[in-house]
Design a protein around this motif. Structure first.
Motif, PDB file in Angstrom:
ATOM      1  N   VAL A 161       0.839  -1.203   0.000  1.00  0.00           N
ATOM      2  CA  VAL A 161       0.000   0.000   0.000  1.00  0.00           C
ATOM      3  C   VAL A 161       0.875   1.254   0.000  1.00  0.00           C
ATOM      4  O   VAL A 161       0.568   2.244  -0.682  1.00  0.00           O
ATOM      5  N   GLN A 162       1.981   1.221   0.730  1.00  0.00           N
ATOM      6  CA  GLN A 162       2.915   2.351   0.717  1.00  0.00           C
ATOM      7  C   GLN A 162       3.496   2.561  -0.678  1.00  0.00           C
ATOM      8  O   GLN A 162       3.649   3.702  -1.138  1.00  0.00           O
ATOM      9  N   ALA A 163       3.817   1.468  -1.371  1.00  0.00           N
ATOM     10  CA  ALA A 163       4.354   1.574  -2.731  1.00  0.00           C
ATOM     11  C   ALA A 163       3.318   2.167  -3.678  1.00  0.00           C
ATOM     12  O   ALA A 163       3.642   2.992  -4.546  1.00  0.00           O
ATOM     13  N   GLY A 214      -8.717   3.321  -2.415  1.00  0.00           N
ATOM     14  CA  GLY A 214      -9.888   3.643  -1.608  1.00  0.00           C
ATOM     15  C   GLY A 214     -10.678   2.408  -1.221  1.00  0.00           C
ATOM     16  O   GLY A 214     -11.174   2.294  -0.087  1.00  0.00           O
ATOM     17  N   ALA A 215     -10.801   1.460  -2.145  1.00  0.00           N
ATOM     18  CA  ALA A 215     -11.526   0.222  -1.853  1.00  0.00           C
ATOM     19  C   ALA A 215     -10.777  -0.632  -0.834  1.00  0.00           C
ATOM     20  O   ALA A 215     -11.391  -1.274   0.031  1.00  0.00           O
ATOM     21  N   LEU A 216      -9.448  -0.645  -0.924  1.00  0.00           N
ATOM     22  CA  LEU A 216      -8.648  -1.361   0.073  1.00  0.00           C
ATOM     23  C   LEU A 216      -8.845  -0.745   1.457  1.00  0.00           C
ATOM     24  O   LEU A 216      -9.040  -1.456   2.450  1.00  0.00           O
ATOM     25  N   LYS A 264     -18.916  -4.329  -2.211  1.00  0.00           N
ATOM     26  CA  LYS A 264     -19.458  -3.023  -1.809  1.00  0.00           C
ATOM     27  C   LYS A 264     -18.391  -1.939  -1.901  1.00  0.00           C
ATOM     28  O   LYS A 264     -18.639  -0.841  -2.419  1.00  0.00           O
ATOM     29  N   ALA A 265     -17.185  -2.224  -1.410  1.00  0.00           N
ATOM     30  CA  ALA A 265     -16.097  -1.246  -1.482  1.00  0.00           C
ATOM     31  C   ALA A 265     -15.738  -0.952  -2.933  1.00  0.00           C
ATOM     32  O   ALA A 265     -15.442   0.192  -3.296  1.00  0.00           O
ATOM     33  N   PHE A 266     -15.773  -1.975  -3.772  1.00  0.00           N
ATOM     34  CA  PHE A 266     -15.484  -1.801  -5.196  1.00  0.00           C
ATOM     35  C   PHE A 266     -16.504  -0.873  -5.842  1.00  0.00           C
ATOM     36  O   PHE A 266     -16.152   0.060  -6.570  1.00  0.00           O
ATOM     37  N   VAL A 267     -17.786  -1.110  -5.560  1.00  0.00           N
ATOM     38  CA  VAL A 267     -18.857  -0.309  -6.160  1.00  0.00           C
ATOM     39  C   VAL A 267     -18.874   1.100  -5.576  1.00  0.00           C
ATOM     40  O   VAL A 267     -18.958   2.094  -6.307  1.00  0.00           O
TER      41      VAL A 267
END
Length: 291
Positions: free
Chosen positions: A45-47, A154-156, A188-191
């Motif tokens: 995630v940092q990368a 954002g989804a992560l 849900k996070a994807f959408v």
């Protein structure tokens, strides 16, 4: 006497065996595996964030495909960005359905940006290119193409906060030193983060029970800690709905001059004078695409 000797011999053999190594499968350390996966995930995630925040010269490829039952859409995109102030080029090639192609080009310091229309959009203008007032994106996540990485991020983050049960995060290291992290996000996070922009009427086809299901994510980090690839790929099946998702971004190194087209000649251009005309242009493109 013979009986005692035989028993003693068996005892000696058993005792000798206790001091020798035994070939077999090592017992996994679930806690160690979990911690290693979490650490690699944090590095990945940092990368991803570093790529978004610090990379100024880049060449990237993106692919999109989403299907909800029989409603399908997919395209391949190449982007290039170079210099400060930056020149930016975005080239989209529609695959499902084909023909809805277009390019956008903003030369460095040019007050105009240029859009090249594919066959499906040829009715919008009498020339292959349209010029319009350029809009400075202001921040990285407003840049077409890089938005994909921002939305995956954002989804992560949304899935991290939701802590869905059954989510798995693992990591493996390849011979070249790169690290592949596998994790999951909820549908849900994807959408909700519009990782792929799915029209509201299509989202309405998705059964509510599928929204908390998990979709696999893979992030590959180079041996030097830089981002190589991020992708979301999975299929979910409900009682009435089938959802397929394939999306990815691959970094292909820094851009160079050959990644950018020439500025269109005046005879190739239809000029849009202001923001109102520009907004109308994009609205007309969207209507054609969604019909």
């Amino acid at each position: 006497m013979m009986r005692v000797t035989r028993l003693t011999l068996v005892a000696l053999l058993l005792t000798a065996g206790c001091g020798q190594s035994v070939t077999g499968t090592p017992v996994a350390d679930p806690d160690g595996t979990r911690k290693a996966g979490e650490k690699a995930y944090s590095v990945a995630v940092q990368a991803l964030n570093a790529y978004l925040q610090k990379t100024t010269d880049l060449r990237g490829s993106i692919y999109y495909y989403a299907a909800v039952n029989e409603r399908k859409s997919g395209s391949d995109v190449d982007i290039a960005m170079r210099g400060t102030p930056a020149a930016f080029y975005y080239k989209s090639r529609s695959k499902t359905p084909p023909g809805y192609d277009y390019d956008t080009y903003h030369p460095a310091s040019d007050p105009l940006e240029y859009v090249k229309l594919g066959q499906a959009y040829s009715s919008i203008a009498p020339t292959p290119w349209v010029s319009m007032p350029a809009t400075e994106p202001g921040f990285t996540c407003a840049i077409a193409g890089l938005q994909t990485l921002c939305k995956i991020n954002g989804a992560l983050d949304a899935t991290d906060k939701a802590k869905p049960p059954g989510r798995s995060t693992t990591a493996t290291t390849a011979a070249d030193g790169s690290t592949e992290v596998r994790t999951e996000i909820t549908l849900k996070a994807f959408v909700d983060n519009s990782v792929i922009n799915i029209p509201a009427d299509v989202v309405g086809l998705i059964e509510p029970g599928l929204m908390n299901k998990l979709v696999p994510v893979k992030i590959v980090v180079n041996s030097d800690g830089t981002l190589h690839r991020a992708e979301v790929k999975g299929e979910l099946q409900g009682s009435k709905t089938k959802v397929q998702i394939e999306l990815g971004y691959e970094s292909r190194g820094p851009a160079d001059a050959s990644d950018f087209p020439s500025v269109p000649q005046p005879g190739e251009l239809t000029a849009l004078p202001d923001k109102a005309a520009k907004d109308d242009f994009w609205d007309r493109m969207a209507k054609i695409r969604n019909n």
